[in-house]
Write a protein that holds these residues in place. Sequence first.
Motif, PDB file in Angstrom:
ATOM      1  N   UNK A   1      18.451 -11.139  82.850  1.00 38.53           N
ATOM      2  CA  UNK A   1      19.196 -11.400  81.624  1.00 38.53           C
ATOM      3  C   UNK A   1      18.608 -10.601  80.467  1.00 38.53           C
ATOM      4  N   UNK A   2      17.286 -10.473  80.481  1.00 40.88           N
ATOM      5  CA  UNK A   2      16.629  -9.708  79.440  1.00 40.88           C
ATOM      6  C   UNK A   2      16.908  -8.223  79.546  1.00 40.88           C
ATOM      7  N   UNK A   3      16.639  -7.618  80.711  1.00 42.24           N
ATOM      8  CA  UNK A   3      16.780  -6.164  80.802  1.00 42.24           C
ATOM      9  C   UNK A   3      18.228  -5.707  80.709  1.00 42.24           C
ATOM     10  N   UNK A   4      19.151  -6.467  81.317  1.00 49.20           N
ATOM     11  CA  UNK A   4      20.550  -6.056  81.239  1.00 49.20           C
ATOM     12  C   UNK A   4      21.186  -6.488  79.917  1.00 49.20           C
ATOM     13  N   UNK A   5      20.716  -7.586  79.359  1.00 50.84           N
ATOM     14  CA  UNK A   5      21.207  -8.020  78.055  1.00 50.84           C
ATOM     15  C   UNK A   5      20.795  -7.057  76.954  1.00 50.84           C
ATOM     16  N   UNK A   6      19.531  -6.608  76.982  1.00 52.94           N
ATOM     17  CA  UNK A   6      19.068  -5.647  75.981  1.00 52.94           C
ATOM     18  C   UNK A   6      19.731  -4.290  76.184  1.00 52.94           C
ATOM     19  N   UNK A   7      19.991  -3.932  77.436  1.00 53.59           N
ATOM     20  CA  UNK A   7      20.721  -2.688  77.707  1.00 53.59           C
ATOM     21  C   UNK A   7      22.145  -2.773  77.169  1.00 53.59           C
ATOM     22  N   UNK A   8      22.795  -3.911  77.379  1.00 57.29           N
ATOM     23  CA  UNK A   8      24.147  -4.110  76.829  1.00 57.29           C
ATOM     24  C   UNK A   8      24.132  -3.950  75.310  1.00 57.29           C
ATOM     25  N   UNK A   9      23.106  -4.492  74.683  1.00 61.11           N
ATOM     26  CA  UNK A   9      22.982  -4.391  73.233  1.00 61.11           C
ATOM     27  C   UNK A   9      22.917  -2.919  72.793  1.00 61.11           C
ATOM     28  N   UNK A  10      22.130  -2.115  73.533  1.00 61.09           N
ATOM     29  CA  UNK A  10      22.010  -0.698  73.221  1.00 61.09           C
ATOM     30  C   UNK A  10      23.324   0.037  73.445  1.00 61.09           C
ATOM     31  N   UNK A  11      23.988  -0.269  74.548  1.00 58.01           N
ATOM     32  CA  UNK A  11      25.254   0.404  74.850  1.00 58.01           C
ATOM     33  C   UNK A  11      26.339   0.021  73.852  1.00 58.01           C
ATOM     34  N   UNK A  12      26.420  -1.251  73.503  1.00 49.41           N
ATOM     35  CA  UNK A  12      27.387  -1.691  72.486  1.00 49.41           C
ATOM     36  C   UNK A  12      27.148  -0.936  71.177  1.00 49.41           C
ATOM     37  N   UNK A  13      25.889  -0.837  70.796  1.00 45.29           N
ATOM     38  CA  UNK A  13      25.525  -0.165  69.552  1.00 45.29           C
ATOM     39  C   UNK A  13      25.959   1.300  69.570  1.00 45.29           C
ATOM     40  N   UNK A  14      25.673   1.991  70.679  1.00 41.63           N
ATOM     41  CA  UNK A  14      25.995   3.420  70.773  1.00 41.63           C
ATOM     42  C   UNK A  14      27.495   3.658  70.754  1.00 41.63           C
ATOM     43  N   UNK A  15      28.231   2.930  71.584  1.00 41.46           N
ATOM     44  CA  UNK A  15      29.668   3.176  71.691  1.00 41.46           C
ATOM     45  C   UNK A  15      30.433   2.718  70.451  1.00 41.46           C
ATOM     46  N   UNK A  16      29.943   1.703  69.772  1.00 38.12           N
ATOM     47  CA  UNK A  16      30.643   1.184  68.589  1.00 38.12           C
ATOM     48  C   UNK A  16      30.377   2.012  67.341  1.00 38.12           C
ATOM     49  N   UNK A  17      29.228   2.683  67.291  1.00 32.37           N
ATOM     50  CA  UNK A  17      28.817   3.308  66.043  1.00 32.37           C
ATOM     51  C   UNK A  17      28.777   4.831  66.046  1.00 32.37           C
ATOM     52  N   UNK A  18      28.845   5.462  67.223  1.00 32.15           N
ATOM     53  CA  UNK A  18      28.692   6.907  67.282  1.00 32.15           C
ATOM     54  C   UNK A  18      29.853   7.565  68.018  1.00 32.15           C
ATOM     55  N   UNK A  19      30.132   8.792  67.620  1.00 32.57           N
ATOM     56  CA  UNK A  19      31.130   9.595  68.316  1.00 32.57           C
ATOM     57  C   UNK A  19      30.865  11.071  68.038  1.00 32.57           C
ATOM     58  N   UNK A  20      31.485  11.917  68.860  1.00 38.28           N
ATOM     59  CA  UNK A  20      31.336  13.361  68.693  1.00 38.28           C
ATOM     60  C   UNK A  20      32.306  13.830  67.616  1.00 38.28           C
ATOM     61  N   UNK A  21      31.776  14.501  66.595  1.00 36.56           N
ATOM     62  CA  UNK A  21      32.601  14.967  65.490  1.00 36.56           C
ATOM     63  C   UNK A  21      32.380  16.460  65.252  1.00 36.56           C
ATOM     64  N   UNK A  22      33.458  17.143  64.845  1.00 32.94           N
ATOM     65  CA  UNK A  22      33.345  18.546  64.450  1.00 32.94           C
ATOM     66  C   UNK A  22      32.945  18.597  62.981  1.00 32.94           C
ATOM     67  N   UNK A  23      31.744  19.099  62.719  1.00 31.48           N
ATOM     68  CA  UNK A  23      31.229  19.150  61.354  1.00 31.48           C
ATOM     69  C   UNK A  23      31.700  20.420  60.648  1.00 31.48           C
TER      70      UNK A  23
END
Length: 440
Positions: free
Chosen positions: A284-306
Amino acid sequence: MYIALGLAVIVMLSVIQLPERAFAETSLDVNADAAIVVEVSTGKILYAKNIDTALGIASMTKMMTEYLMFEAIKEKKISWDQEQIISEYVHQVSKDTALSNVGLEVGKPYTIRELYEALAIYSANGATIAIAEAIAGSESKFVKMMNEKAEELGLDNYNFVNSTGLNNQSLLGKHPDGTGPEDESVMSARSTAKLAAQLMKDFPEVLETSSVPTMKFRDLIGEMTNWNKMLPGLDFEYPGVDGLKTGTTDFAGRSFTGTAKRDDMRIITVVMNAKDSDGNSSDKGRFGETRKLMDYAFANFSMKEIFPKNYELKGKKSLPVTKGKEKSVKIHTEQPLQLVIKNGEEKSFNPVFTVDKKKMNKEGVLTAPLKKGEQVGTLGAVQKGNEDDGFLEKGYTQTVKVVTTEKVEKANWFVLMMRGVGGFFSDIWGSATDMVKGWF
């Protein structure tokens, strides 16, 4: 005049340098000794916690064994259908039910493919040692290969002591030469993510097996269930997860290198000695913390043309040229500059142009002839007022080429001579003018 202009450009460029990367503070709280999230195509770090400290990696060690196995197959040193006869040592390790294993019978042949499937899906330790023996003849020689490959791949803060990631005390007194009886493999979170990224880049087929939730192994009762419980149909299923490797020992705690893809973005996550909300080492700890990281990455970041293709830098649309038919040449970017950034921050970046000093003469000016499309520098970007976590490769800066938009032919001797004469009289006239002004 163009020489003076060239010097001015060089001076301007010398002060527009990318700053040293520093790890930015973030509100994301990950309950692990170390953690990292990386976007794979660029190596951009999206989150970092204690990523350069060597910690226990347990069976995440097996990613290096996989790398060497795929490499050996590519180089035709071994083959998928090759049969490996099980040694007494491998047999004894494989029958230890306290470890992750499939039973392997001494003296019996198993194909490399069978052994690899047991390694990748069930983290089978005996099968892993059998692969090491098939490649190097002994686990001791294989461990030497592991550390040499780590250096070749540019990893930092690592030490491989066996092929499996077990504590050496589990190896029945037959731990590899040059290692201690209680040694255990260690690596930093950065290097673990870097190894995972290199494994997937060089051998993308690794995901074909790491993504398998369950598989039958010969005539053994039941099925091998993947220890990566974030795969489809398993306890901690997460959309897009298809790898990569768990690791668990008392020394390392519960750790996990995960990877997931959504749309056009793939990420790698690493958690080391992850714990649940009660402070317990658990799935629960290792997969829960991994889920937290993945949620953070997919919700907050994307590839953009600068900056787009053919982008012209404001105030630096051309560079001075000497000995050419023209005295300057226009420049622009060869490709668009795309960055993985936090959503909504794409307009907070300033362009950073770095000239290729090897293309300049001593006065800091380009010398004709120049081809159309010839690279004269690079364009990067720096975010206004913000520091970030940089890239997996320390010191790396993401850039695109800046090239000439046209060719500049070399001027003939007569033109160059007349320019020289004109410059000579221009200097005399300037000196005379200054002298006359001094009289008054």
